[in-house]
Design a protein around this motif. Structure first.
Motif, PDB file in Angstrom:
ATOM      1  N   TYR A 312       0.718  -1.105  -0.144  1.00  0.00           N
ATOM      2  CA  TYR A 312      -0.010  -0.006   0.194  1.00  0.00           C
ATOM      3  C   TYR A 312       0.627   1.306   0.131  1.00  0.00           C
ATOM      4  O   TYR A 312       0.512   2.136  -0.743  1.00  0.00           O
ATOM      5  CB  TYR A 312      -0.876   0.053   1.241  1.00  0.00           C
ATOM      6  CG  TYR A 312      -1.734   1.417   1.405  1.00  0.00           C
ATOM      7  CD1 TYR A 312      -2.685   1.382   0.407  1.00  0.00           C
ATOM      8  CD2 TYR A 312      -1.452   2.426   1.908  1.00  0.00           C
ATOM      9  CE1 TYR A 312      -3.794   2.509   0.152  1.00  0.00           C
ATOM     10  CE2 TYR A 312      -2.079   3.552   1.961  1.00  0.00           C
ATOM     11  CZ  TYR A 312      -3.246   3.732   0.965  1.00  0.00           C
ATOM     12  OH  TYR A 312      -3.998   4.707   1.126  1.00  0.00           O
ATOM     13  N   ASP A 713      -6.994   5.083  -5.682  1.00  0.00           N
ATOM     14  CA  ASP A 713      -6.096   4.577  -4.614  1.00  0.00           C
ATOM     15  C   ASP A 713      -6.157   3.024  -4.679  1.00  0.00           C
ATOM     16  O   ASP A 713      -5.134   2.145  -5.010  1.00  0.00           O
ATOM     17  CB  ASP A 713      -6.342   5.128  -3.281  1.00  0.00           C
ATOM     18  CG  ASP A 713      -5.457   4.898  -2.240  1.00  0.00           C
ATOM     19  OD1 ASP A 713      -4.283   4.306  -2.327  1.00  0.00           O
ATOM     20  OD2 ASP A 713      -5.956   4.905  -0.993  1.00  0.00           O
ATOM     21  N   PHE A 728      -4.252  -1.925  -5.945  1.00  0.00           N
ATOM     22  CA  PHE A 728      -3.621  -0.736  -5.364  1.00  0.00           C
ATOM     23  C   PHE A 728      -3.083  -0.160  -6.701  1.00  0.00           C
ATOM     24  O   PHE A 728      -2.332  -0.827  -7.269  1.00  0.00           O
ATOM     25  CB  PHE A 728      -2.649  -1.216  -4.393  1.00  0.00           C
ATOM     26  CG  PHE A 728      -2.769  -1.849  -3.240  1.00  0.00           C
ATOM     27  CD1 PHE A 728      -4.020  -1.812  -2.722  1.00  0.00           C
ATOM     28  CD2 PHE A 728      -1.640  -2.357  -2.385  1.00  0.00           C
ATOM     29  CE1 PHE A 728      -4.414  -2.662  -1.540  1.00  0.00           C
ATOM     30  CE2 PHE A 728      -2.186  -2.630  -1.010  1.00  0.00           C
ATOM     31  CZ  PHE A 728      -3.338  -2.958  -0.681  1.00  0.00           C
ATOM     32  N   HIS A 730      -1.235   1.647  -9.402  1.00  0.00           N
ATOM     33  CA  HIS A 730       0.162   1.930  -9.494  1.00  0.00           C
ATOM     34  C   HIS A 730       0.743   2.423 -11.013  1.00  0.00           C
ATOM     35  O   HIS A 730       1.747   2.385 -11.058  1.00  0.00           O
ATOM     36  CB  HIS A 730       0.927   0.922  -8.979  1.00  0.00           C
ATOM     37  CG  HIS A 730       0.939  -0.438  -9.660  1.00  0.00           C
ATOM     38  ND1 HIS A 730      -0.373  -1.189  -9.347  1.00  0.00           N
ATOM     39  CD2 HIS A 730       1.611  -1.097 -10.208  1.00  0.00           C
ATOM     40  CE1 HIS A 730      -0.322  -2.285 -10.020  1.00  0.00           C
ATOM     41  NE2 HIS A 730       0.901  -2.331 -10.641  1.00  0.00           N
ATOM     42  N   TRP A 757      -7.838   8.784  -5.233  1.00  0.00           N
ATOM     43  CA  TRP A 757      -6.079   9.093  -5.002  1.00  0.00           C
ATOM     44  C   TRP A 757      -6.218  10.303  -4.274  1.00  0.00           C
ATOM     45  O   TRP A 757      -6.937  11.366  -4.764  1.00  0.00           O
ATOM     46  CB  TRP A 757      -5.455   9.288  -6.399  1.00  0.00           C
ATOM     47  CG  TRP A 757      -3.986   9.502  -6.462  1.00  0.00           C
ATOM     48  CD1 TRP A 757      -3.675  10.725  -6.467  1.00  0.00           C
ATOM     49  CD2 TRP A 757      -3.022   9.068  -5.936  1.00  0.00           C
ATOM     50  NE1 TRP A 757      -2.140  10.864  -6.418  1.00  0.00           N
ATOM     51  CE2 TRP A 757      -1.879   9.585  -5.937  1.00  0.00           C
ATOM     52  CE3 TRP A 757      -2.907   7.671  -5.342  1.00  0.00           C
ATOM     53  CZ2 TRP A 757      -0.642   9.317  -5.677  1.00  0.00           C
ATOM     54  CZ3 TRP A 757      -1.481   7.061  -5.106  1.00  0.00           C
ATOM     55  CH2 TRP A 757      -0.612   7.935  -5.156  1.00  0.00           C
ATOM     56  N   ARG A 758      -5.246  10.354  -3.173  1.00  0.00           N
ATOM     57  CA  ARG A 758      -4.929  11.692  -2.498  1.00  0.00           C
ATOM     58  C   ARG A 758      -3.374  11.872  -2.595  1.00  0.00           C
ATOM     59  O   ARG A 758      -2.752  10.865  -1.769  1.00  0.00           O
ATOM     60  CB  ARG A 758      -5.691  11.703  -1.434  1.00  0.00           C
ATOM     61  CG  ARG A 758      -7.244  11.887  -1.299  1.00  0.00           C
ATOM     62  CD  ARG A 758      -7.773  12.096  -0.134  1.00  0.00           C
ATOM     63  NE  ARG A 758      -7.352  11.038   0.913  1.00  0.00           N
ATOM     64  CZ  ARG A 758      -7.616  10.968   2.184  1.00  0.00           C
ATOM     65  NH1 ARG A 758      -8.502  11.972   2.619  1.00  0.00           N
ATOM     66  NH2 ARG A 758      -7.235  10.061   3.111  1.00  0.00           N
ATOM     67  N   ARG A 759      -2.989  12.727  -3.200  1.00  0.00           N
ATOM     68  CA  ARG A 759      -1.441  12.944  -3.088  1.00  0.00           C
ATOM     69  C   ARG A 759      -1.194  13.026  -1.636  1.00  0.00           C
ATOM     70  O   ARG A 759       0.201  12.638  -1.367  1.00  0.00           O
ATOM     71  CB  ARG A 759      -1.017  13.818  -3.954  1.00  0.00           C
ATOM     72  CG  ARG A 759       0.567  14.210  -4.193  1.00  0.00           C
ATOM     73  CD  ARG A 759       0.853  15.256  -5.029  1.00  0.00           C
ATOM     74  NE  ARG A 759       0.918  14.705  -6.217  1.00  0.00           N
ATOM     75  CZ  ARG A 759       1.413  15.166  -7.460  1.00  0.00           C
ATOM     76  NH1 ARG A 759       2.212  16.342  -7.155  1.00  0.00           N
ATOM     77  NH2 ARG A 759       1.391  14.712  -8.699  1.00  0.00           N
ATOM     78  N   THR A 761      -1.724  11.871   1.096  1.00  0.00           N
ATOM     79  CA  THR A 761      -1.614  10.427   1.932  1.00  0.00           C
ATOM     80  C   THR A 761      -0.205  10.301   1.829  1.00  0.00           C
ATOM     81  O   THR A 761       0.431   9.524   2.748  1.00  0.00           O
ATOM     82  CB  THR A 761      -2.434   9.436   1.147  1.00  0.00           C
ATOM     83  OG1 THR A 761      -3.836   9.839   0.924  1.00  0.00           O
ATOM     84  CG2 THR A 761      -2.323   7.968   2.086  1.00  0.00           C
ATOM     85  N   VAL A 763       1.501   8.178  -0.448  1.00  0.00           N
ATOM     86  CA  VAL A 763       1.887   6.910  -1.017  1.00  0.00           C
ATOM     87  C   VAL A 763       2.791   7.311  -2.268  1.00  0.00           C
ATOM     88  O   VAL A 763       2.739   8.049  -3.034  1.00  0.00           O
ATOM     89  CB  VAL A 763       0.535   6.531  -1.725  1.00  0.00           C
ATOM     90  CG1 VAL A 763       0.886   5.128  -2.892  1.00  0.00           C
ATOM     91  CG2 VAL A 763      -0.164   5.747  -0.465  1.00  0.00           C
ATOM     92  N   ASP A 774      -6.086  14.397  -7.797  1.00  0.00           N
ATOM     93  CA  ASP A 774      -6.812  13.529  -6.950  1.00  0.00           C
ATOM     94  C   ASP A 774      -8.469  13.147  -7.531  1.00  0.00           C
ATOM     95  O   ASP A 774      -8.764  13.863  -8.381  1.00  0.00           O
ATOM     96  CB  ASP A 774      -6.976  14.683  -5.745  1.00  0.00           C
ATOM     97  CG  ASP A 774      -5.719  14.648  -4.922  1.00  0.00           C
ATOM     98  OD1 ASP A 774      -4.745  14.174  -5.154  1.00  0.00           O
ATOM     99  OD2 ASP A 774      -5.839  15.425  -3.701  1.00  0.00           O
TER     100      ASP A 774
END
Length: 797
Positions: A312, A713, A728, A730, A757-759, A761, A763, A774
C-alpha cells in the motif's frame, strides 16, 4: 586529433584480456547425484553438469496453490514456451495443514499432479519445501495454529522439529517416484527461505527431508543478505530492480542500481532486510563482505525479479525492459542458473481466517493486496502473457542453444562503475571464444546516456577480436550481447557480430543460425577467412576476414547465404515474436503475434484479438485448426504463413470516461512494526461503478477479463457480495477474471468500489504516473475475450 588517432585511443581504452579458465573444482560439495547415471547431475565450483556436459538451467517461480487447477497446464505451457527448463514452487504449510494433523493434498493443492503436469510440459521442478516460505503469505506460510503455540520456530527446537518432520514426511510422500534419481522431474529442493543466522537448522532440515526418503541432486538455501549457509546446501541469490518493501520516501532503492552493472559480487544485503529487522531484530552491516567461499560454489540465482509486487505504501512500476536488462546483466556477471520470482502470478488463498496474505495485522511491515498476487509477472495472475515473457524468451532461446558453452565461461568486467557516464561492459569467455556484453540501460528513475564511438578489443588466448570493425554509437537504453568467434558450422566461424545469437533451425535446404538485431545499431557480421556471401548479405574482404553488411533490412526475409549454412537476421520486433516449438514431432521456428505453446506435438494459441498471423519454418504440409478459421497458407521467403481468425477473441468497450464520486474517504493510518501506511479497510464511502456484461460476450471465450484503465487509490471488485479481486493503483491496468463467475456476472454484473487518489496521503508511485489529479477517474472498462485455438500439423502422405 585525426580520426585514426581518435580510433586508436578508443580501442586502447576499451581493451580486455581474457584467459582460459582453470578447471573447476569437483567432489567438494555435498550435492549431486549419487550413484551417477547417464543423466547424472554434478555441481562443480563453477557450473552444474548434466549428462556429462555443462548445463544452464532457467527456472521460474509458479505457485500451484495460488492458480486454479484448470489453468495449470496453460501456465506451464507458456513457461516452457518462454524458454524455462524448470519451475520452482513453494509448499505453503498453511495450505496443506490448516488444522493440526489434518493434511490436504486435493484439488488445487495436489502437488503431485502439478509436478506430473510440469513433466508433461518438459519442465524440471525445484520444490521449495519451507517450512517457512514467506512469498507474502500470512505468517510467512506458517499455519495460525503453529503461530499460536509460541514455539521457537525456524530453529532446532525439538517441539518445532517434530511438527516439521510430520510436514516433510507428508510432502515427501507426494514426491515418491518423481525425483530425478527415479527418472522424474524433481531436480532440487530448497530448505526454508531467507534464513540468515541458523546454519545448523538449515542443515538439519535437509537431514529431515532425507530421513523422510527424499533424494535429489541439488539442495539449496537462499544466500543473500550475508546468510550463513551450511556446506551441505548450495547458496542461491536474488536481484530485484525495485522493491515494495522499501520506504515510501525512497525514490529508488539503493540496492537496485548495482544489479544493472556487471559484477562478480552475488550478494544483496538489502533484499528482505525490512522483514529481517522487523521480525527478527537482525540488521546486516551494508559494508559486510559477501558470502564466504564464493569461489567454491557456482553463481546460481533463484529470485531475479520477474516483476514486482506492490504494497500500500510503496507501489513500484517495474517495466519489461527493466526485467530484461537485469536478467542479461546477471548472465554477463557470471550467473550459471537463471531463476525468476515470480514467473507467473497468482491469487492469494483464502483460509480459515480469510485472505492469507501477509499484512500489518500479522506483524508484517507492509500491507499488500488481499486477493491479487499478480506480481506484474511475465505470465499474469489470470494467465495474461506480458511483454517481458517475450523479452526474456529472446535470452532463453540463446541459453537453450548455447548454455552448455556459456556455463563453462567465466566473466571479466571491462567497465562500468557507479559513474553513470561510463560504458558498462564485460566479457564472458572460455579464453578462445565468448560473448561481449554492453549496456546503456538503467530504469527511468536513473537512466544512463548513450555512448559514442564504441569499439572493444578482446584479447583471447590465441587471438584478438575488435568489434565492431568501425566504431558505432550505442543508443541510450540498450542492453546487448554480441558473439566472439562463434562456431556457425564446422567450416564457418562468426568472428564477431553486432547482433545477438538467438537459436538455430533447419529445413530441407540445411542449417540456419538465427540472429536478432538491436534497435539503432547497424548489423555487421565478420567471418574468419574469405567466404562467398549471397542473399541478404554483401561481403568485403578485409585483413583475412569477410565483413558482411546487410543489403536488405533485418526481418523474417533477411537471409544471408554462406557456404553450407544460412544466417537469418531478425529485426527487434520479430525477435520478440520468435518461438522454438514442437509441432507434429519436429522442432520448428515459429513467429507469432499471439501467445502460444506446444503440448503433445500440437500448438495451443491464446489470441486476444480476432486476427493473428503465424509463420512456421519449416512448415508442415498443412495445418488444421480447432477454435478458429485458418486462411490458405502463403510462402514468404523461407517461411510459410497463415492468418488465424479467432471468432471468440477480441475486445469490447463497455464504459469510458467515468468520474464517480466518493462520499467519504478514510483518513490515512499507519501500522505494522515499521509504522508504514496501512491499506484502508473502510469502503462505505467509496465511489461505486456498476458494470453490466452482456451474456453473449461471456459465451465461447476461453477466458473473459474485465480490464480497467483507471486512476485512484484502492479498488475492490465484487460479484454479489463476493470479493473477487482487488488492486492498489500504480499505473498498470487492472484485470479481473470473470470466467469463474460467468453466470452470476451475466445475471447481476460486477460492482467496483473505488477509493480516490490523494497525493497528500504520501503513497509512493512511479514518477511516470505520479502527476494525476486527486479523485477517481475511469478512462475505460473493456471486456477482453481470450480464445483457445489448437493447431495440428498435417504432413504429406
Amino acid at each position: 586529433m585525426n580520426d585514426d588517432a581518435r580510433q586508436a585511443t578508443l580501442v586502447a581504452s576499451r581493451r580486455l584480456a581474457v584467459a582460459v579458465p582453470a578447471a573447476p573444482r569437483r567432489g567438494h560439495l555435498h550435492v549431486g547425484d549419487s550413484p551417477a547415471g547417464p543423466d547424472a547431475i554434478e555441481v562443480t565450483s563453477r557450473y552444474v553438469e548434466r549428462a556429462g556436459r555443462p548445463w544452464f538451467p532457467v527456472t521460474g517461480e509458479i505457485h500451484y496453490s495460488r492458480i486454479p487447477r484448470e489453468r495449470w497446464s496453460e501456465v506451464l505451457g507458456h513457461a516452457r514456451a518462454g524458454g524455462l527448463t524448470s519451475v520452482a514452487t513453494y509448499v505453503l504449510w498453511q495450505a496443506h495443514e490448516p488444522e493440526p494433523g489434518r493434511f490436504r493434498w486435493d484439488g488445487g493443492l495436489d502437488l503431485r499432479a502439478f509436478i506430473e503436469l510440469a513433466a508433461r510440459h518438459g519442465l524440471d521442478v525445484v520444490v521449495r519445501m519451507g517450512p517457512w516460505a514467506h512469498g507474502e503469505a500470512r505468517y510467512g506460510g506458517f499455519p495460525d495454529w503453529l503461530v499460536d503455540r509460541g514455539l521457537a520456530t525456524r530453529t532446532n527446537d525439538p517441539e518445532y522439529l517434530e511438527l516439521v518432520q510430520a510436514l516433510y514426511a507428508q510432502t515427501v510422500a507426494q514426491l515418491v517416484g518423481l525425483t530425478h534419481v527415479e527418472g522424474g522431474p524433481i531436480v532440487g529442493a530448497q530448505m526454508d527461505n531467507e534464513l540468515y543466522d541458523q546454519p545448523e537448522h538449515l542443515a538439519r532440515l535437509r537431514e529431515i527431508a532425507e530421513e523422510a526418503g527424499l533424494r535429489v541432486p541439488i539442495w539449496t538455501a537462499t544466500g543473500w543478505g550475508g546468510a550463513q549457509v551450511p556446506d551441505t546446501l548450495l547458496p542461491v541469490y536474488s536481484a530485484y530492480s525495485d522493491g515494495f518493501w522499501d520506504d515510501e520516501q525512497t525514490e529508488w532503492p539503493a540496492f537496485a542500481s548495482f544489479h544493472f552493472r556487471y559484477s562478480p559480487v552475488r550478494d544483496d544485503l538489502s533484499v528482505g532486510a525490512d522483514l529481517r529487522e522487523a521480525l527478527d531484530g537482525i540488521s546486516v552491516d551494508a559494508g559486510a563482505p559477501p558470502l564466504r567461499d564464493d569461489d567454491e560454489v557456482p553463481f546460481a540465482t533463484c529470485e531475479l525479479g520477474g516483476g514486482m509486487h506492490v504494497a500500500y505504501h510503496r507501489r513500484p512500476l517495474v517495466t519489461p525492459r527493466d526485467i530484461e536488462a537485469l536478467a542479461l546483466a546477471k548472465v554477463g556477471s557470471g550467473s550459471i542458473w537463471q531463476g525468476y520470482y515470480m514467473y507467473a502470478g497468482g491469487t492469494q488463498r483464502t483460509g480459515p481466517h480469510g485472505s492469507e496474505q501477509e499484512s500489518h495485522a500479522t506483524g508484517y511491515p507492509n500491507d499488500v493486496p488481499q486477493v491479487t498476487y499478480d506480481f506484474a509477472a511475465p505470465v499474469g495472475e489470470h494467465a495474461q502473457v506480458r511483454p517481458h515473457h517475450h523479452h526474456l524468451r529472446r535470452q532463453h532461446l540463446w541459453l537453450h542453444e548455447d548454455g552448455h558453452r556459456i556455463a563453462s565461461m567465466t566473466s571479466t568486467v571491462g567497465g562500468g562503475s557507479e559513474d553513470l557516464d561510463e560504458l558498462r561492459w564485460a566479457v564472458r569467455s572460455d579464453g578462445r571464444s565468448g560473448y561481449l556484453f554492453l549496456s546503456t540501460y538503467q530504469p527511468s528513475t536513473q537512466p544512463l546516456p548513450g555512448q559514442v564511438d564504441v569499439q572493444i578489443t578482446v584479447d583471447l588466448d590465441d587471438d584478438s577480436v575488435t568489434v565492431p570493425t568501425v566504431p558505432v554509437d550505442i543508443p541510450a537504453g540498450v542492453s546487448l550481447v554480441w558473439p566472439l568467434r562463434y562456431p556457425v558450422s564446422p567450416s564457418v566461424v562468426l568472428r564477431s557480430a553486432t547482433a545477438q545469437v538467438l537459436t538455430r533451425g533447419s529445413d530441407d535446404d540445411g542449417e540456419i543460425l538465427v540472429l536478432g538485431a538491436y534497435e539503432g545499431i547497424p548489423v555487421e557480421l565478420v567471418l574468419d577467412g574469405l567466404l562467398d556471401v549471397g542473399g541478404a548479405g554483401a561481403g568485403v574482404v578485409r585483413g583475412g576476414t569477410t565483413v558482411v553488411s546487410l543489403v536488405e533490412p533485418a526481418g523474417p526475409r533477411c537471409v544471408v547465404e554462406l557456404p553450407g549454412v544460412r544466417i537469418l537476421v531478425l529485426d527487434p520486433v520479430s525477435a520478440q515474436r520468435l518461438y522454438v516449438l514442437d509441432l507434429a514431432g519436429r522442432e520448428r521456428l515459429v513467429l507469432s503475434d499471439a501467445p502460444l505453446y506446444s503440448l503433445g506435438g500440437e500448438l495451443v494459441v491464446h489470441p486476444d484479438e480476432a486476427q493473428h498471423t503465424l509463420w512456421l519454418l519449416p512448415a508442415p504440409a498443412g495445418l488444421v485448426a480447432d477454435g478458429a478459421h485458418l486462411s490458405d497458407p502463403r510462402d514468404d521467403g523461407p517461411w510459410r504463413t497463415w492468418t488465424l481468425d479467432a471468432r471468440y477473441a477480441g475486445r469490447t468497450r463497455l464504459m469510458s470516461e467515468v468520474e464517480p464520486h466518493a462520499t467519504a474517504v478514510p483518513d490515512p493510518v499507519r501500522g505494522g512494526p515499521m509504522d508504514r501506511l496501512s491499506a484502508p479497510t473502510d469502503f462505505t464511502g467509496a465511489a461505486v461503478v456498476h458494470v453490466d456484461v452482456p451474456a453473449e460476450l461471456l459465451d465461447g471465450a476461453d477466458r473473459a477479463l474485465l480490464r480497467l484503465t483507471w486512476t485512484g487509490d484502492v479498488g475492490r471488485a465484487y460479484v454479489g457480495d463476493r470479493l473477487i479481486s482487488d488492486h492498489f493503483w500504480h499505473g498498470r491496468v487492472w484485470d479481473v477474471d470473470l470466467t469463474p463467475w460467468a453466470a452470476e456476472v451475466a445475471a447481476s454484473g460486477v460492482r467496483f468500489e473505488l477509493l480516490p487518489w490523494r497525493r497528500s496521503t504520501g503513497v509512493w508511485v512511479h514518477p511516470s504516473v505520479r502527476d494525476v489529479p486527486d479523485g477517481v477517474h475511469v478512462a475505460a472498462i473493456d471486456l477482453v475475450r481470450v480464445g483457445r485455438v489448437q493447431l495440428t500439423g498435417v504432413e504429406k502422405d
